[in-house]
Structures are given as structure tokens and as C-alpha cells.
Motif scaffolding. Structure first.
Motif, PDB file in Angstrom:
ATOM      1  N   ASP A 191       0.816  -1.219   0.000  1.00  0.00           N
ATOM      2  CA  ASP A 191       0.000   0.000   0.000  1.00  0.00           C
ATOM      3  C   ASP A 191       0.849   1.268   0.000  1.00  0.00           C
ATOM      4  OD1 ASP A 191      -2.275  -1.558   0.002  1.00  0.00           O
ATOM      5  OD2 ASP A 191      -2.637  -1.346   2.164  1.00  0.00           O
ATOM      6  N   ALA A 192       2.039   1.215   0.586  1.00  0.00           N
ATOM      7  CA  ALA A 192       2.909   2.388   0.682  1.00  0.00           C
ATOM      8  C   ALA A 192       3.626   2.712  -0.623  1.00  0.00           C
ATOM      9  CB  ALA A 192       3.932   2.189   1.796  1.00  0.00           C
ATOM     10  N   SER A 193       3.581   1.800  -1.575  1.00  0.00           N
ATOM     11  CA  SER A 193       4.333   1.996  -2.822  1.00  0.00           C
ATOM     12  C   SER A 193       3.441   1.769  -4.045  1.00  0.00           C
ATOM     13  CB  SER A 193       5.514   1.026  -2.858  1.00  0.00           C
ATOM     14  OG  SER A 193       6.334   1.215  -1.751  1.00  0.00           O
ATOM     15  N   PRO A 194       2.519   2.682  -4.303  1.00  0.00           N
ATOM     16  CA  PRO A 194       1.579   2.464  -5.409  1.00  0.00           C
ATOM     17  C   PRO A 194       2.215   2.475  -6.794  1.00  0.00           C
ATOM     18  CG  PRO A 194       1.298   4.660  -4.487  1.00  0.00           C
ATOM     19  CD  PRO A 194       2.273   3.929  -3.602  1.00  0.00           C
ATOM     20  N   THR A 195       3.430   3.010  -6.924  1.00  0.00           N
ATOM     21  CA  THR A 195       4.071   3.030  -8.245  1.00  0.00           C
ATOM     22  C   THR A 195       5.009   1.843  -8.462  1.00  0.00           C
ATOM     23  OG1 THR A 195       5.855   4.452  -7.429  1.00  0.00           O
ATOM     24  CG2 THR A 195       3.943   5.562  -8.403  1.00  0.00           C
ATOM     25  N   SER A 196       5.085   0.951  -7.489  1.00  0.00           N
ATOM     26  CA  SER A 196       5.966  -0.219  -7.605  1.00  0.00           C
ATOM     27  C   SER A 196       5.217  -1.422  -8.152  1.00  0.00           C
ATOM     28  CB  SER A 196       6.534  -0.587  -6.230  1.00  0.00           C
ATOM     29  OG  SER A 196       7.415   0.394  -5.755  1.00  0.00           O
ATOM     30  N   GLN A 197       5.974  -2.304  -8.783  1.00  0.00           N
ATOM     31  CA  GLN A 197       5.485  -3.623  -9.165  1.00  0.00           C
ATOM     32  C   GLN A 197       5.961  -4.589  -8.087  1.00  0.00           C
ATOM     33  OE1 GLN A 197       7.394  -3.674 -13.156  1.00  0.00           O
ATOM     34  NE2 GLN A 197       5.479  -4.702 -13.692  1.00  0.00           N
ATOM     35  N   PHE A 198       5.153  -5.580  -7.753  1.00  0.00           N
ATOM     36  CA  PHE A 198       5.514  -6.540  -6.725  1.00  0.00           C
ATOM     37  C   PHE A 198       5.461  -7.952  -7.285  1.00  0.00           C
ATOM     38  CE2 PHE A 198       4.243  -2.868  -4.322  1.00  0.00           C
ATOM     39  CZ  PHE A 198       5.187  -2.823  -3.318  1.00  0.00           C
ATOM     40  N   PHE A 199       6.409  -8.757  -6.847  1.00  0.00           N
ATOM     41  CA  PHE A 199       6.476 -10.161  -7.209  1.00  0.00           C
ATOM     42  C   PHE A 199       6.672 -10.928  -5.909  1.00  0.00           C
ATOM     43  CE2 PHE A 199       8.043  -7.552 -10.615  1.00  0.00           C
ATOM     44  CZ  PHE A 199       7.368  -8.042 -11.727  1.00  0.00           C
ATOM     45  N   CYS A 200       5.807 -11.897  -5.648  1.00  0.00           N
ATOM     46  CA  CYS A 200       5.831 -12.600  -4.373  1.00  0.00           C
ATOM     47  C   CYS A 200       6.020 -14.097  -4.600  1.00  0.00           C
ATOM     48  CB  CYS A 200       4.511 -12.357  -3.632  1.00  0.00           C
ATOM     49  SG  CYS A 200       4.411 -13.164  -2.033  1.00  0.00           S
ATOM     50  N   HIS A 201       6.884 -14.685  -3.787  1.00  0.00           N
ATOM     51  CA  HIS A 201       7.096 -16.133  -3.818  1.00  0.00           C
ATOM     52  C   HIS A 201       7.034 -16.650  -2.384  1.00  0.00           C
ATOM     53  CE1 HIS A 201       8.581 -20.079  -4.803  1.00  0.00           C
ATOM     54  NE2 HIS A 201       9.584 -19.933  -3.954  1.00  0.00           N
ATOM     55  N   LEU A 202       6.246 -17.703  -2.176  1.00  0.00           N
ATOM     56  CA  LEU A 202       6.136 -18.346  -0.872  1.00  0.00           C
ATOM     57  C   LEU A 202       6.872 -19.674  -0.929  1.00  0.00           C
ATOM     58  CD1 LEU A 202       2.292 -17.860  -0.300  1.00  0.00           C
ATOM     59  CD2 LEU A 202       4.140 -16.441   0.564  1.00  0.00           C
ATOM     60  N   HIS A 225       9.767  -3.682  -7.269  1.00  0.00           N
ATOM     61  CA  HIS A 225      10.513  -3.060  -8.378  1.00  0.00           C
ATOM     62  C   HIS A 225       9.839  -1.733  -8.720  1.00  0.00           C
ATOM     63  CE1 HIS A 225      12.873  -2.555 -11.951  1.00  0.00           C
ATOM     64  NE2 HIS A 225      11.795  -2.545 -12.707  1.00  0.00           N
ATOM     65  N   ASN A 226      10.618  -0.672  -8.670  1.00  0.00           N
ATOM     66  CA  ASN A 226      10.078   0.646  -8.960  1.00  0.00           C
ATOM     67  C   ASN A 226      10.947   1.327 -10.004  1.00  0.00           C
ATOM     68  OD1 ASN A 226       9.390   3.437  -8.873  1.00  0.00           O
ATOM     69  ND2 ASN A 226       8.360   3.062  -6.924  1.00  0.00           N
ATOM     70  N   PRO A 227      10.561   1.196 -11.271  1.00  0.00           N
ATOM     71  CA  PRO A 227      11.364   1.818 -12.332  1.00  0.00           C
ATOM     72  C   PRO A 227      11.345   3.346 -12.289  1.00  0.00           C
ATOM     73  CG  PRO A 227       9.454   0.649 -13.248  1.00  0.00           C
ATOM     74  CD  PRO A 227       9.438   0.420 -11.787  1.00  0.00           C
ATOM     75  N   LEU A 228      10.266   3.951 -11.801  1.00  0.00           N
ATOM     76  CA  LEU A 228      10.199   5.412 -11.728  1.00  0.00           C
ATOM     77  C   LEU A 228      11.224   5.981 -10.755  1.00  0.00           C
ATOM     78  CD1 LEU A 228       6.326   5.982 -11.679  1.00  0.00           C
ATOM     79  CD2 LEU A 228       7.909   6.361 -13.585  1.00  0.00           C
ATOM     80  N   GLU A 229      11.430   5.282  -9.646  1.00  0.00           N
ATOM     81  CA  GLU A 229      12.384   5.741  -8.642  1.00  0.00           C
ATOM     82  C   GLU A 229      13.698   4.959  -8.703  1.00  0.00           C
ATOM     83  OE1 GLU A 229      10.641   6.314  -4.739  1.00  0.00           O
ATOM     84  OE2 GLU A 229       8.672   6.608  -5.662  1.00  0.00           O
ATOM     85  N   ALA A 230      13.810   4.067  -9.670  1.00  0.00           N
ATOM     86  CA  ALA A 230      15.036   3.319  -9.979  1.00  0.00           C
ATOM     87  C   ALA A 230      15.562   2.500  -8.796  1.00  0.00           C
ATOM     88  CB  ALA A 230      16.116   4.244 -10.514  1.00  0.00           C
ATOM     89  N   TYR A 231      14.706   1.644  -8.251  1.00  0.00           N
ATOM     90  CA  TYR A 231      15.190   0.734  -7.220  1.00  0.00           C
ATOM     91  C   TYR A 231      14.435  -0.598  -7.273  1.00  0.00           C
ATOM     92  CZ  TYR A 231      11.086   1.788  -4.272  1.00  0.00           C
ATOM     93  OH  TYR A 231       9.812   1.942  -3.779  1.00  0.00           O
ATOM     94  N   THR A 232      15.099  -1.610  -6.764  1.00  0.00           N
ATOM     95  CA  THR A 232      14.498  -2.927  -6.568  1.00  0.00           C
ATOM     96  C   THR A 232      14.941  -3.409  -5.200  1.00  0.00           C
ATOM     97  OG1 THR A 232      14.571  -3.426  -8.932  1.00  0.00           O
ATOM     98  CG2 THR A 232      14.328  -5.300  -7.430  1.00  0.00           C
ATOM     99  N   ILE A 233      13.976  -3.820  -4.402  1.00  0.00           N
ATOM    100  CA  ILE A 233      14.237  -4.298  -3.043  1.00  0.00           C
ATOM    101  C   ILE A 233      13.559  -5.651  -2.865  1.00  0.00           C
ATOM    102  CG2 ILE A 233      13.765  -3.904  -0.592  1.00  0.00           C
ATOM    103  CD1 ILE A 233      13.787  -0.938  -1.146  1.00  0.00           C
TER     104      ILE A 233
END
Length: 98
Positions: A29-40, A54-62
Motif C-alpha cells: 500500500d505504501a508503494s503504489p508506483t511499484s510492481q511486486f512479485f511474491c514467492h512463498l 521493483h520501482n522503475p520510476l524511482e530506480a530501485y528494486t528491493i
């Protein structure tokens, strides 16, 4: 490997603390411009949640990493940048720890 894109599975085959689910939803919810990929993943009794942001607009991946078990409510959380993950991968290879 099952990867959920831009969603967190509502019905998981694993039982994990509600606090983990809430923490994950807060990150999303805190990162509406990010894409998320989840693995369990599981290594009984442990459950691991890998949430890549992954946030290409802000150029980071965490990578947000959660670890818990199916017994209690405690969990651990760690976040690593993609460069940190790459460095760890290189370290494992160089130390011949595979």
C-alpha cells in the motif's frame, strides 16, 4: 516456482501470522508506483515470503524477506537491495559454497 505478480495470495497453503500478512500489505500500500512479485516457500516448519518490489520510476528494486514458522506469532524481516543480493550471490560463488 510459483510467483504472484502484483498481488499477495489471499488463500495461502501455509499458515503464517496475521502480522506478516499486515506487514506485507503495508509495504504494498505504501508503494503504489511499484510492481511486486511474491514467492512463498516452506522448509517445514519454516515459511519464507520473498516479496520483490521493483520501482522503475524511482530506480530501485528491493527484496523484502519474511521468515516465520507455523507454530507461533513471531517472524523476522529483512530487506535487501538488488545490488546486495547480487553481491551475496557473487560471494557464494567465489567462496565455492554452492
Amino acid at each position: 516456482m510459483l510467483v504472484y505478480e502484483n498481488q499477495f495470495p489471499v488463500k495461502s497453503p501455509f499458515k503464517f501470522p496475521q502480522e506478516v500478512h499486515q506487514h506485507i500489505m503495508d509495504i504494498i500500500d505504501a508503494s503504489p508506483t511499484s510492481q511486486f512479485f511474491c514467492h512463498l516457500a516452506t522448509e517445514i516448519p519454516n515459511i519464507y515470503v520473498y516479496l520483490f518490489e521493483h520501482n522503475p520510476l524511482e530506480a530501485y528494486t528491493i527484496c523484502h524477506i519474511f521468515s516465520c514458522d507455523q507454530i507461533g506469532e513471531d517472524y523476522t524481516y529483512q530487506s535487501l537491495s538488488s545490488s546486495q543480493i547480487h553481491m551475496m550471490d557473487q560471494f557464494v560463488l567465489k567462496a565455492n559454497l554452492t
